[in-house]
Design a protein around this motif. Structure first.
Motif, short mmCIF file in Angstrom:
data_model
loop_
_atom_site.label_atom_id
_atom_site.label_comp_id
_atom_site.label_asym_id
_atom_site.label_seq_id
_atom_site.Cartn_x
_atom_site.Cartn_y
_atom_site.Cartn_z
N SER A 1 0.88 -1.28 -0.12
CA SER A 1 0.10 -0.07 0.07
C SER A 1 0.78 1.03 0.09
O SER A 1 2.14 1.03 0.22
CB SER A 1 -0.81 0.00 1.06
OG SER A 1 -0.13 0.42 2.42
N TYR A 2 0.34 2.25 -0.41
CA TYR A 2 0.89 3.72 -0.16
C TYR A 2 0.05 4.72 0.46
O TYR A 2 -0.79 4.95 -0.13
CB TYR A 2 1.52 4.25 -1.66
CG TYR A 2 2.37 5.61 -1.09
CD1 TYR A 2 3.67 5.32 -0.88
CD2 TYR A 2 1.88 6.64 -1.00
CE1 TYR A 2 4.61 6.41 -0.50
CE2 TYR A 2 2.57 7.79 -0.71
CZ TYR A 2 3.95 7.55 -0.28
OH TYR A 2 4.76 8.56 0.09
N PRO A 3 0.67 5.22 1.62
CA PRO A 3 1.81 4.76 2.38
C PRO A 3 1.55 3.57 3.02
O PRO A 3 0.51 2.91 3.08
CB PRO A 3 1.87 6.03 3.55
CG PRO A 3 0.87 7.17 3.09
CD PRO A 3 -0.20 6.50 2.23
N PRO A 4 2.71 2.67 3.36
CA PRO A 4 2.68 1.47 3.88
C PRO A 4 1.92 1.48 5.17
O PRO A 4 1.56 2.53 5.93
CB PRO A 4 4.12 1.31 4.13
CG PRO A 4 4.95 2.05 3.31
CD PRO A 4 4.15 3.35 3.17
N ALA A 5 1.36 0.39 5.77
CA ALA A 5 0.79 0.16 7.02
C ALA A 5 1.37 0.67 8.02
O ALA A 5 0.82 0.96 9.22
CB ALA A 5 0.29 -1.28 6.94
N ASN A 6 2.59 0.69 8.22
CA ASN A 6 3.20 1.15 9.50
C ASN A 6 3.33 2.56 9.50
O ASN A 6 3.92 3.21 10.50
CB ASN A 6 4.79 0.53 9.95
CG ASN A 6 5.52 0.84 8.50
OD1 ASN A 6 5.19 1.36 7.61
ND2 ASN A 6 6.88 0.32 8.55
N PHE A 7 2.89 3.54 8.54
CA PHE A 7 2.42 4.92 8.54
C PHE A 7 0.90 5.23 9.29
O PHE A 7 0.43 6.25 9.52
CB PHE A 7 2.45 5.61 7.31
CG PHE A 7 3.91 5.73 6.90
CD1 PHE A 7 4.54 6.95 7.07
CD2 PHE A 7 4.64 4.80 6.30
CE1 PHE A 7 5.81 7.39 6.43
CE2 PHE A 7 6.15 4.93 5.78
CZ PHE A 7 6.53 6.04 6.02
N PHE A 8 0.24 4.15 9.36
CA PHE A 8 -1.35 4.17 9.92
C PHE A 8 -1.33 4.84 11.23
O PHE A 8 -0.41 4.83 11.93
CB PHE A 8 -1.74 2.70 9.95
CG PHE A 8 -2.39 2.13 8.61
CD1 PHE A 8 -1.78 2.65 7.30
CD2 PHE A 8 -2.99 1.16 8.46
CE1 PHE A 8 -1.88 2.24 6.35
CE2 PHE A 8 -3.33 0.49 7.40
CZ PHE A 8 -2.67 1.15 6.12
N SER A 9 -2.36 5.65 11.43
CA SER A 9 -2.52 6.52 12.75
C SER A 9 -3.72 6.09 13.53
O SER A 9 -4.89 5.60 13.00
CB SER A 9 -2.44 7.81 12.53
OG SER A 9 -3.04 8.60 13.54
N THR A 10 -3.68 5.96 14.69
CA THR A 10 -4.83 5.48 15.75
C THR A 10 -5.84 6.60 15.57
O THR A 10 -7.00 6.47 16.40
CB THR A 10 -4.26 5.13 17.28
OG1 THR A 10 -3.61 6.23 17.66
CG2 THR A 10 -3.54 3.87 17.14
N GLU A 11 -5.40 7.80 15.29
CA GLU A 11 -6.47 8.89 15.24
C GLU A 11 -7.47 8.65 14.15
O GLU A 11 -8.68 9.32 14.17
CB GLU A 11 -5.69 10.28 15.02
CG GLU A 11 -4.57 10.77 16.01
CD GLU A 11 -4.00 11.99 15.53
OE1 GLU A 11 -4.48 12.59 14.60
OE2 GLU A 11 -3.12 12.37 16.31
N PHE A 12 -7.24 7.75 13.31
CA PHE A 12 -8.32 7.43 12.35
C PHE A 12 -9.49 6.35 13.04
O PHE A 12 -8.82 5.23 13.80
CB PHE A 12 -7.83 6.72 11.08
CG PHE A 12 -8.81 6.66 9.95
CD1 PHE A 12 -8.71 7.48 8.94
CD2 PHE A 12 -9.51 5.20 9.90
CE1 PHE A 12 -9.66 7.23 7.91
CE2 PHE A 12 -10.39 5.31 8.93
CZ PHE A 12 -10.51 5.90 7.98
N THR A 13 -10.83 6.59 13.11
CA THR A 13 -11.62 6.07 14.13
C THR A 13 -12.69 5.30 13.05
O THR A 13 -12.63 5.48 11.91
CB THR A 13 -12.32 6.88 14.83
OG1 THR A 13 -13.03 7.83 13.96
CG2 THR A 13 -11.36 7.54 15.57
#
Length: 458
Positions: free
Chosen positions: A20-32
């Motif tokens: 994916s772009y961005p990769p999964a380790n860029f994901f944020s817990t602020e997304f609900t």
């Protein structure tokens, strides 16, 4: 093809796999979960209109030491029952936000070990999908299967449920390798399982192997690939073992059993690559091989290959991905959303009538531009700026500015024979295909100051 050692030394560095772009380790817990609902609705008005469904079954009767997936060790049918009931509810919850005119182009079951689930529970889930979604003509419906848990009855029932692609996770034919990674060998020979699958019309088979495990070497891996070629799957994947013990602590066990060196690992890949390409398979993307008649190879030749978290696919089968189950990652046009990893938490939240998003990512317009460029380079080894201009509705100047287009960096790759480029396009060479992750990373502005950890390129 022999990969020069000096290039291995230079480029065997940590870089994203870009599923994916961005990769999964860029994901944020602020997304609900509330954000997810908003973007589920928005996805109805975005490309592509096709729907790809991903079903995550985390259960495994044994945990393989090499595994980097989200898994749950159990044979408890009651746990499975609670999970399946929750998963069916989640499908209906998400479906309520989707345009009923949209059609499913792909259903993919991954894990874990999807075929550790009793076939009756598989049937329940598939019936919910069949009853609530419409399909395109000839959708791909696939399951990742552990061969040790497959038999004729299970195969027959999967075909009745409209499964048409069977991905057999063989990993290696050598018993010593399987024993040392805690994986069972099938009691039914792979040759017989494939014969059972192919007794049904319109079914396809692909094999998955991993190289870079303890007790593998060039000779043994070549023997594994030779045997695979003799069985003649439609597709074959040779995954490079990704050693990420900071994510999966169980992988540390393999360090005590002797992981092969980078040089030996490359030798395995080179040997497998030569055997496969000498015997009628064409190399696709990072690690796939397909027969010339396979739709993946046709898409690659037409430069219409695509990729998502489930692997390579064609533009025809590609859809926005709606994932169900613990840790499933949905890939919408404008947002990514990942469910919670803990199966108990997942079940509890679903039973409370809540979606279970743990983290996610909302893409900006520049990131969509970067995603397109990286996807084209990673999948089709080619990017035409004129074609990108049309797809992205952006000028070539805007695209190049967004990706921090750097001729100095491209010239370095070109001088090493890894790509060629003009003002109109970039084309990755045969040698460059081995280092396509590095090439893609050079076009990714986020990599300049990235602090995330990644597996090595080779």
């Amino acid at each position: 093809m022999k990969i020069p050692q000096h290039l291995i030394n230079k480029y065997n560095t940590p870089v994203p796999r870009y599923t994916s772009y961005p990769p999964a380790n860029f994901f944020s817990t602020e997304f609900t979960s509330e954000d997810y609902v908003q973007w589920l609705k928005q996805s109805n008005d975005e490309a592509t209109q096709n729907i790809s469904i991903y079903i995550h079954i985390p259960f495994c009767p044994k945990i393989c030491h090499f595994c980097g997936c989200n898994t749950h060790l159990t044979r408890d049918k009651n746990k499975m029952r609670r999970y399946v009931d929750a998963l069916k509810k989640e499908i209906l919850m998400v479906k309520s936000h989707l345009n009923p005119d949209r059609r499913v182009s792909q259903v993919h079951w991954g894990g874990g070990t999807p075929n550790s689930l009793p076939i009756e529970m598989v049937e329940e889930i598939m019936n919910v999908i069949h009853d609530n979604f419409s399909y395109i003509i000839n959708p791909e419906i696939a399951m990742e299967c552990h061969p040790a848990l497959l038999d004729e009855t299970y195969i027959e029932k999967l075909v009745e449920l409209k499964f048409n692609r069977f991905s057999l996770g063989i990993q290696d034919f050598k018993q010593e390798v399987l024993d040392n990674v805690n994986r069972d060998a099938p009691s039914i020979p792979i040759e017989e399982l494939v014969k059972m699958i192919r007794s049904y019309k319109n079914t396809s088979v692909n094999f998955d192997f991993i190289y870079g495990l303890p007790y593998q070497d060039e000779k043994s891996f070549s023997e594994t690939i030779d045997r695979a070629i003799s069985i003649s799957p439609d597709r074959l994947v040779t995954f490079s073992y990704a050693h990420v013990p900071w994510v999966k602590k169980a992988q540390k066990i393999l360090e005590t059993r002797g992981l092969p060196t980078a040089e030996k690992k490359i030798a395995m890949f080179e040997a497998g690559f030569k055997l496969l390409t000498d015997n009628g398979y064409n190399a696709i993307g990072l690690d796939h091989f397909a027969k010339p008649t396979d739709e993946l190879d046709i898409a690659f030749k037409n430069r219409t290959l695509h990729r998502n978290f489930q692997g390579y696919c064609t533009r025809e089968t590609t859809g926005q991905v709606y994932a169900f189950g613990a840790t499933g990652i949905s890939q919408l046009d404008s947002a990514y959303a990942q469910n919670v990893k803990d199966t108990n938490t997942y079940v509890e939240l679903i039973n409370e009538g809540k979606l279970t998003i743990e983290k996610g990512y909302l893409l900006t317009r520049p990131q969509k531009i970067i995603r397109h460029v990286i996807n084209e380079v990673m999948c089709n080894y080619y990017i035409s700026w004129k074609e990108a201009e049309q797809v992205l509705q952006a000028t070539v100047a805007e695209i190049k500015s967004t990706i921090n287009y750097d001729e100095k960096s491209l010239n370095e790759f070109a001088s090493e024979g890894l790509l060629s480029f003009t003002a109109e396009e970039i084309s990755v060479t045969d040698s460059g295909k081995f280092f396509v992750r590095n090439i893609a990373a050079s076009l990714d502005p986020a990599m300049k100051n990235a602090t995330q950890k990644f597996s090595k390129a080779l």
